[in-house]
Design a protein around this motif. Structure first.
Motif, PDB file in Angstrom:
ATOM      1  N   GLU A 162     -10.205  -0.648 -11.933  1.00 39.94           N
ATOM      2  CA  GLU A 162     -10.767   0.437 -11.133  1.00 39.94           C
ATOM      3  C   GLU A 162     -10.789   0.115  -9.632  1.00 39.94           C
ATOM      4  O   GLU A 162     -11.320   0.892  -8.842  1.00 39.94           O
ATOM      5  CB  GLU A 162     -12.179   0.769 -11.619  1.00 39.94           C
ATOM      6  CG  GLU A 162     -12.211   1.343 -13.024  1.00 39.94           C
ATOM      7  CD  GLU A 162     -13.628   1.653 -13.488  1.00 39.94           C
ATOM      8  OE1 GLU A 162     -14.370   2.303 -12.727  1.00 39.94           O
ATOM      9  OE2 GLU A 162     -13.990   1.230 -14.606  1.00 39.94           O
ATOM     10  N   THR A 215       0.833  -1.209   0.000  1.00 36.62           N
ATOM     11  CA  THR A 215       0.000   0.000   0.000  1.00 36.62           C
ATOM     12  C   THR A 215       0.870   1.263   0.000  1.00 36.62           C
ATOM     13  O   THR A 215       0.487   2.281  -0.605  1.00 36.62           O
ATOM     14  CB  THR A 215      -0.921   0.010   1.231  1.00 36.62           C
ATOM     15  OG1 THR A 215      -0.143  -0.170   2.423  1.00 36.62           O
ATOM     16  CG2 THR A 215      -1.951  -1.097   1.136  1.00 36.62           C
ATOM     17  N   SER A 260      -8.735  -0.054  -6.332  1.00 33.74           N
ATOM     18  CA  SER A 260      -7.489   0.396  -5.705  1.00 33.74           C
ATOM     19  C   SER A 260      -7.083  -0.527  -4.562  1.00 33.74           C
ATOM     20  O   SER A 260      -5.931  -0.940  -4.465  1.00 33.74           O
ATOM     21  CB  SER A 260      -7.649   1.825  -5.183  1.00 33.74           C
ATOM     22  OG  SER A 260      -6.507   2.240  -4.467  1.00 33.74           O
ATOM     23  N   GLU A 261      -8.034  -0.855  -3.674  1.00 37.56           N
ATOM     24  CA  GLU A 261      -7.801  -1.783  -2.573  1.00 37.56           C
ATOM     25  C   GLU A 261      -9.035  -2.644  -2.390  1.00 37.56           C
ATOM     26  O   GLU A 261     -10.151  -2.213  -2.701  1.00 37.56           O
ATOM     27  CB  GLU A 261      -7.501  -1.041  -1.271  1.00 37.56           C
ATOM     28  CG  GLU A 261      -6.165  -0.346  -1.234  1.00 37.56           C
ATOM     29  CD  GLU A 261      -5.874   0.213   0.136  1.00 37.56           C
ATOM     30  OE1 GLU A 261      -4.867  -0.205   0.731  1.00 37.56           O
ATOM     31  OE2 GLU A 261      -6.664   1.037   0.630  1.00 37.56           O
ATOM     32  N   SER A 307     -13.458   6.731 -10.299  1.00 40.60           N
ATOM     33  CA  SER A 307     -14.196   5.546 -10.743  1.00 40.60           C
ATOM     34  C   SER A 307     -15.647   5.600 -10.281  1.00 40.60           C
ATOM     35  O   SER A 307     -15.963   6.086  -9.198  1.00 40.60           O
ATOM     36  CB  SER A 307     -13.537   4.287 -10.177  1.00 40.60           C
ATOM     37  OG  SER A 307     -14.360   3.155 -10.370  1.00 40.60           O
ATOM     38  N   GLN A 355       2.204   1.736  -3.564  1.00 40.11           N
ATOM     39  CA  GLN A 355       1.150   2.270  -4.405  1.00 40.11           C
ATOM     40  C   GLN A 355       0.998   3.783  -4.200  1.00 40.11           C
ATOM     41  O   GLN A 355       0.905   4.555  -5.157  1.00 40.11           O
ATOM     42  CB  GLN A 355      -0.175   1.569  -4.099  1.00 40.11           C
ATOM     43  CG  GLN A 355      -1.342   2.053  -4.947  1.00 40.11           C
ATOM     44  CD  GLN A 355      -2.597   1.227  -4.702  1.00 40.11           C
ATOM     45  OE1 GLN A 355      -2.575   0.257  -3.969  1.00 40.11           O
ATOM     46  NE2 GLN A 355      -3.684   1.602  -5.339  1.00 40.11           N
ATOM     47  N   THR A 356       0.986   4.212  -2.935  1.00 39.79           N
ATOM     48  CA  THR A 356       0.873   5.643  -2.632  1.00 39.79           C
ATOM     49  C   THR A 356       2.050   6.414  -3.208  1.00 39.79           C
ATOM     50  O   THR A 356       1.887   7.523  -3.741  1.00 39.79           O
ATOM     51  CB  THR A 356       0.805   5.852  -1.103  1.00 39.79           C
ATOM     52  OG1 THR A 356      -0.298   5.120  -0.589  1.00 39.79           O
ATOM     53  CG2 THR A 356       0.650   7.312  -0.752  1.00 39.79           C
ATOM     54  N   GLU A 391       1.766   6.839  -6.997  1.00 45.38           N
ATOM     55  CA  GLU A 391       0.677   7.737  -7.387  1.00 45.38           C
ATOM     56  C   GLU A 391       0.924   9.185  -6.984  1.00 45.38           C
ATOM     57  O   GLU A 391       0.111  10.062  -7.276  1.00 45.38           O
ATOM     58  CB  GLU A 391      -0.637   7.247  -6.756  1.00 45.38           C
ATOM     59  CG  GLU A 391      -1.120   5.922  -7.329  1.00 45.38           C
ATOM     60  CD  GLU A 391      -2.344   5.369  -6.614  1.00 45.38           C
ATOM     61  OE1 GLU A 391      -2.700   5.923  -5.546  1.00 45.38           O
ATOM     62  OE2 GLU A 391      -2.918   4.390  -7.116  1.00 45.38           O
ATOM     63  N   TYR A 400      -8.592  -7.484  -7.466  1.00 42.22           N
ATOM     64  CA  TYR A 400      -7.481  -6.597  -7.815  1.00 42.22           C
ATOM     65  C   TYR A 400      -7.189  -6.600  -9.313  1.00 42.22           C
ATOM     66  O   TYR A 400      -6.542  -5.679  -9.822  1.00 42.22           O
ATOM     67  CB  TYR A 400      -6.220  -6.995  -7.051  1.00 42.22           C
ATOM     68  CG  TYR A 400      -6.103  -6.365  -5.682  1.00 42.22           C
ATOM     69  CD1 TYR A 400      -5.984  -4.981  -5.543  1.00 42.22           C
ATOM     70  CD2 TYR A 400      -6.093  -7.144  -4.530  1.00 42.22           C
ATOM     71  CE1 TYR A 400      -5.866  -4.398  -4.287  1.00 42.22           C
ATOM     72  CE2 TYR A 400      -5.974  -6.568  -3.266  1.00 42.22           C
ATOM     73  CZ  TYR A 400      -5.869  -5.194  -3.153  1.00 42.22           C
ATOM     74  OH  TYR A 400      -5.746  -4.614  -1.915  1.00 42.22           O
ATOM     75  N   ARG A 436     -12.340   2.286  -4.478  1.00 38.43           N
ATOM     76  CA  ARG A 436     -12.230   2.518  -5.919  1.00 38.43           C
ATOM     77  C   ARG A 436     -11.064   3.441  -6.251  1.00 38.43           C
ATOM     78  O   ARG A 436     -10.645   4.257  -5.431  1.00 38.43           O
ATOM     79  CB  ARG A 436     -13.528   3.140  -6.446  1.00 38.43           C
ATOM     80  CG  ARG A 436     -14.700   2.176  -6.473  1.00 38.43           C
ATOM     81  CD  ARG A 436     -15.979   2.859  -6.893  1.00 38.43           C
ATOM     82  NE  ARG A 436     -16.585   3.604  -5.784  1.00 38.43           N
ATOM     83  CZ  ARG A 436     -17.875   3.625  -5.509  1.00 38.43           C
ATOM     84  NH1 ARG A 436     -18.730   2.945  -6.256  1.00 38.43           N
ATOM     85  NH2 ARG A 436     -18.323   4.330  -4.495  1.00 38.43           N
ATOM     86  N   GLU A 437     -10.543   3.310  -7.477  1.00 38.23           N
ATOM     87  CA  GLU A 437      -9.563   4.263  -7.979  1.00 38.23           C
ATOM     88  C   GLU A 437     -10.221   5.637  -8.088  1.00 38.23           C
ATOM     89  O   GLU A 437     -11.430   5.735  -8.309  1.00 38.23           O
ATOM     90  CB  GLU A 437      -9.047   3.827  -9.355  1.00 38.23           C
ATOM     91  CG  GLU A 437      -8.122   2.621  -9.341  1.00 38.23           C
ATOM     92  CD  GLU A 437      -6.733   2.956  -8.826  1.00 38.23           C
ATOM     93  OE1 GLU A 437      -6.451   4.149  -8.603  1.00 38.23           O
ATOM     94  OE2 GLU A 437      -5.928   2.024  -8.621  1.00 38.23           O
TER      95      GLU A 437
END
Length: 525
Positions: free
Chosen positions: A443, A269, A445-446, A471, A272-273, A276, A439, A467-468
């Motif tokens: 769309e 996680t 995200s988690e 989305s 991912q952060t 982004e 996953y 959601r992303e």
């Protein structure tokens, strides 16, 4: 009891102890950076010297081997100094999770019964309320501004002797008690010896290929096995360590670029952060050769972005507070390989040298069962809990409570926690398999999957999804997506959406908290 030295020289560290690792670093790499935080830094020699001085201060207060000291702080240089004092003296240390409530801290402190507590001043009010409930607690030492009932940390260090002579102790001596997160019940204290933690340092060095030239970034909390394991690896190899109070993506990017960080440890996680972050491409991250991640396999979309932006730097590890586990090396993170290479992306890897893994009751490759591991870095048992120790450790094997399988090449795949298996209509459904399908949707995200009561099936699969951004994904689309990837009885019967999912310090999704939150919200419609 230890004796004060009159010559002012530092005594030799106990052979086979963690203190010996610190001594060798001070001797061979003494001028190199031992630990750095935004507010201060220490060389390897300074860290060893300060550790001896704090250990001498403990002796002056009458703290002796066989007793325990506790520590409550966010990542800071003082934590490493206190760890060093414990490793030199042979006094067992109990690092505390600063995210716990006062009631949870009281349970742990009553269990481990420390005679002394180091704490950061931000926790003074909580400690003031707990002092009277812990009858063994004779001394409190405050890092920062000290209340009237506590000793200021720097005064404590300044008033101590340079060093004292500690009696020898065996490498099987208790070094540290790490308490579990308590996701499946009350927290249990995992006892780790000097021998076991030295073995863990060696394993981490082998996993990441660490050398004294490495500059490692630790963002995970140092009270947690993940952060502690990376710290032990960097100490074992003589590398330089940079620590942060917590995970701040911009600060991580700035530190990697400015300090030319070569190895970093993060949960998926966090990665991912980081990827982004709007300023990600503005930073030169070319010094990175390893990003070591744990807690869960990386979702494929995140892994794809990471490989595109950073190259083949990712190494995955699987383990628990009780024992270190498998590793998925960088060369296995391939998106353009054969079918087996693709499949291995969802694996947690293979056991490194010296670690054994088997599946309890599995008669063939690919059959699921409980994951058992054996390692020189395993805990020696649970503190003050022989019944739990007998249930978990048998003939040197640690029962992980995870359900997994081994393929023909010996790669380990996790499918669920033993207590998280969903039984719906008499069928076992493993949440990890459903989460992998979720996953795969671009769309999502988690995602987390839990079982919820169902009048018809006993339990039903419930998916909670983040959601992303932007989305408009709805429940029907999620179920239709899963229809193409997993069997009908495994598909979510309920789909709910959330802005965020609760996390443990390791970065894992906290399913225990998720169940509580969902129960408090009432039935879904």
């Amino acid at each position: 009891m230890p004796e004060k030295r009159e010559d002012g020289a530092l005594p030799p560290a106990v052979a086979g102890s963690l203190g010996e690792t610190l001594r060798l670093n001070a001797r061979h790499f003494g001028r190199s950076l031992g630990v750095s935080a935004p507010e201060r830094t220490l060389s390897h020699a300074d860290l060893y010297r300060r550790g001896h001085r704090i250990a001498a201060g403990l002796a002056a207060l009458g703290v002796d081997r066989g007793q325990r000291i506790a520590m409550l702080a966010m990542n800071c240089v003082e934590m490493l100094e206190i760890y060093a004092a414990a490793e030199i003296s042979g006094i067992a240390i109990v690092p505390l999770n600063f995210r716990l409530s006062p009631a949870e801290h009281a349970v742990i402190l009553r269990d481990c019964r420390p005679v002394l507590l180091f704490f950061e001043d931000q926790y003074a009010e909580m400690i003031a309320g707990l002092r009277g409930a812990i009858d063994t607690l004779a001394h409190c030492i405050a890092i920062g501004s000290a209340p009237h009932w506590a000793i200021p940390f720097e005064d404590f260090v300044a008033g101590a002797a340079e060093a004292v002579d500690w009696p020898p102790f065996g490498d099987d001596a208790l070094a540290c008690i790490l308490y579990t997160s308590g996701t499946t019940g009350a927290p249990k204290g995992c006892m780790h010896s000097h021998r076991g933690f030295r073995a863990l340092g060696a394993l981490m060095t082998a996993k990441m290929g660490l050398t004294a030239s490495d500059r490692g970034l630790v963002t995970m909390p140092l009270f947690h096995m993940g952060g502690k394991a990376v710290q032990l690896g960097l100490h074992w190899s003589g590398g330089e360590m940079f620590i942060q109070r917590g995970f701040d993506p911009l600060a991580v990017l700035e530190t990697i670029a400015r300090e030319r960080i070569t190895v970093a440890h993060m949960a998926p996680t966090m990665i991912q952060t980081l990827l982004e972050h709007p300023d990600f491409d503005a930073f030169d991250l070319s010094s990175l050769r390893v990003i070591f991640y744990s807690a869960a396999p990386m979702p494929e979309p995140v892994l794809r972005r990471g490989l595109e932006k950073l190259g083949p730097v990712f190494i995955q590890s699987y383990g628990q507070t009780e024992i270190t586990g498998t590793v998925l090396p960088a060369r296995c993170h391939r998106l353009d390989g054969a079918e087996a290479d693709w499949r291995h992306l969802t694996s947690v890897g293979v056991p490194p040298r010296g670690v054994e893994v088997r599946i309890d009751g599995a008669e063939r490759a690919g059959a699921p069962g409980e994951v058992l591991m054996r390692s020189p870095a395993a805990m020696t048992g649970y503190w003050n809990n022989p019944a739990a120790t007998r249930d978990t450790m048998r003939d040197g094997w640690v029962r992980t409570g995870d359900i997994g399988l081994l393929d023909e090449e010996g790669f380990l795949f996790l499918v669920d926690r033993k207590k998280d298996v969903i039984i719906s209509g008499g069928e076992n459904i493993y949440s990890r398999e459903v989460e992998n399908a979720l996953y795969a949707h671009p769309e999502v995200s988690e995602a987390a999957v839990i079982g919820v009561a169902d009048a018809q099936w006993g339990e039903a699969v419930c998916a909670i999804i983040v959601r992303e951004p932007g989305s408009s994904l709805d429940a029907a689309a999620v179920i239709d997506h899963c229809r193409t990837l997993i069997a009908g009885y495994k598909r979510p019967r309920r789909v709910e959406f959330a802005d965020a999912l609760p996390k443990l310090p390791s970065g894992k999704i906290d399913k225990k908290a998720l169940r509580r939150m969902r129960a408090a919200a009432g039935p879904s419609h």
